[in-house]
Design an enzyme around this catalytic site. Structure first.
Site, PDB file in Angstrom:
ATOM      1  N   SER A 124      44.859 -22.672 -23.637  1.00 23.47           N
ATOM      2  CA  SER A 124      44.441 -21.469 -22.916  1.00 23.47           C
ATOM      3  C   SER A 124      43.456 -21.770 -21.794  1.00 23.47           C
ATOM      4  CB  SER A 124      43.835 -20.440 -23.882  1.00 23.47           C
ATOM      5  OG  SER A 124      42.767 -20.998 -24.612  1.00 23.47           O
ATOM      6  N   HIS A 176      37.733 -20.129 -21.578  1.00 18.41           N
ATOM      7  CA  HIS A 176      38.593 -19.373 -20.672  1.00 18.41           C
ATOM      8  C   HIS A 176      37.930 -19.195 -19.310  1.00 18.41           C
ATOM      9  CE1 HIS A 176      40.784 -17.397 -24.336  1.00 18.41           C
ATOM     10  NE2 HIS A 176      41.014 -18.704 -24.215  1.00 18.41           N
TER      11      HIS A 176
END
Length: 226
Positions: A124, A176
């Site tokens: 991610s 992230h």
């Protein structure tokens, strides 16, 4: 512009990265399970303590590790879907650099600002970098309506996902954020093939920012918890 965007129609790197990720997941599965903490650590998951001990490769290897079937399914699907749009647009080596650098910067952000005892794994960080690269490209070529709309879509995707991160436990939001910053800067620095935009001085500045921010996060991560 559209002809240049479609100049490399095959997403070879995307499929290669997906194959490696699936292969690593199979190794996890047959080595004790993808949710087994010992297996994850053995195969390269990131924990701040081990990075601080000198195991720097744990800033790279977590990109290819996943925790559970749902985790790899979602990330694998996203990689395949987004990669088949981005890679033909920017070219193979640009795509690979964005994917890896974003992943590393995401893991550095996790090292600097994340929980000390948390185990981090997953693509991610790199995926957020891919999303942000669209924003950078849309800004550079903002007169192109196709790219502008694409950039807006991925900006919305980043915002929605970060808001979701705030409401969910066990999510490495700093990873992230770091990945998105990496993708934004590297995407800006690389641009599109055979188009001399942005200016070289701005490209160099973006790369310098990547190095400075990465160094700052590394030093902070090693000092704060060391």
């Amino acid at each position: 512009m559209q002809q240049i965007i479609n100049r490399q129609s095959k997403a070879y790197v995307t499929w290669g990265l997906l194959a490696i990720t699936i292969g690593v997941f199979l190794v996890e599965t047959f080595s004790g399970g993808s949710k087994n903490i010992n297996t994850l650590i053995m195969l390269g998951a990131k924990t701040n303590g081990l990075v601080q001990e000198g195991q720097w490769w744990r800033l790279i290897t977590p990109i290819f590790l996943h925790i559970g079937v749902f985790h790899i399914f979602m990330n694998g699907f996203t990689l395949l879907y987004v990669g088949q749009i981005l890679e033909p647009m920017i070219g193979h080596w640009r795509f690979f650099i964005i994917y890896i650098v974003s992943g590393i910067m995401g893991n550095l952000a996790s090292l600097a600002f994340g929980a000390n005892n948390a185990i981090s794994a997953g693509a991610s960080t790199s995926l957020f970098g891919m999303f942000a690269a669209f924003i950078a490209i849309a800004y550079i070529y903002r007169e192109n309506r196709f790219l502008t709309e694409l950039g807006k879509s991925f900006l919305g995707l980043i915002v929605i996902n970060l808001l979701m991160d705030l409401t969910m436990s066990g999510i490495d939001i700093w990873g992230h954020v770091g990945g998105a910053i990496g993708g934004l800067l590297i995407g800006y620095a690389l641009g599109l093939p055979k188009i001399n935009r942005p200016k070289m001085i701005l490209r160099i500045l973006a790369i310098v920012l990547v190095v400075v921010i990465s160094y700052f996060m590394y030093v902070k991560g090693m000092i704060v918890y060391g």
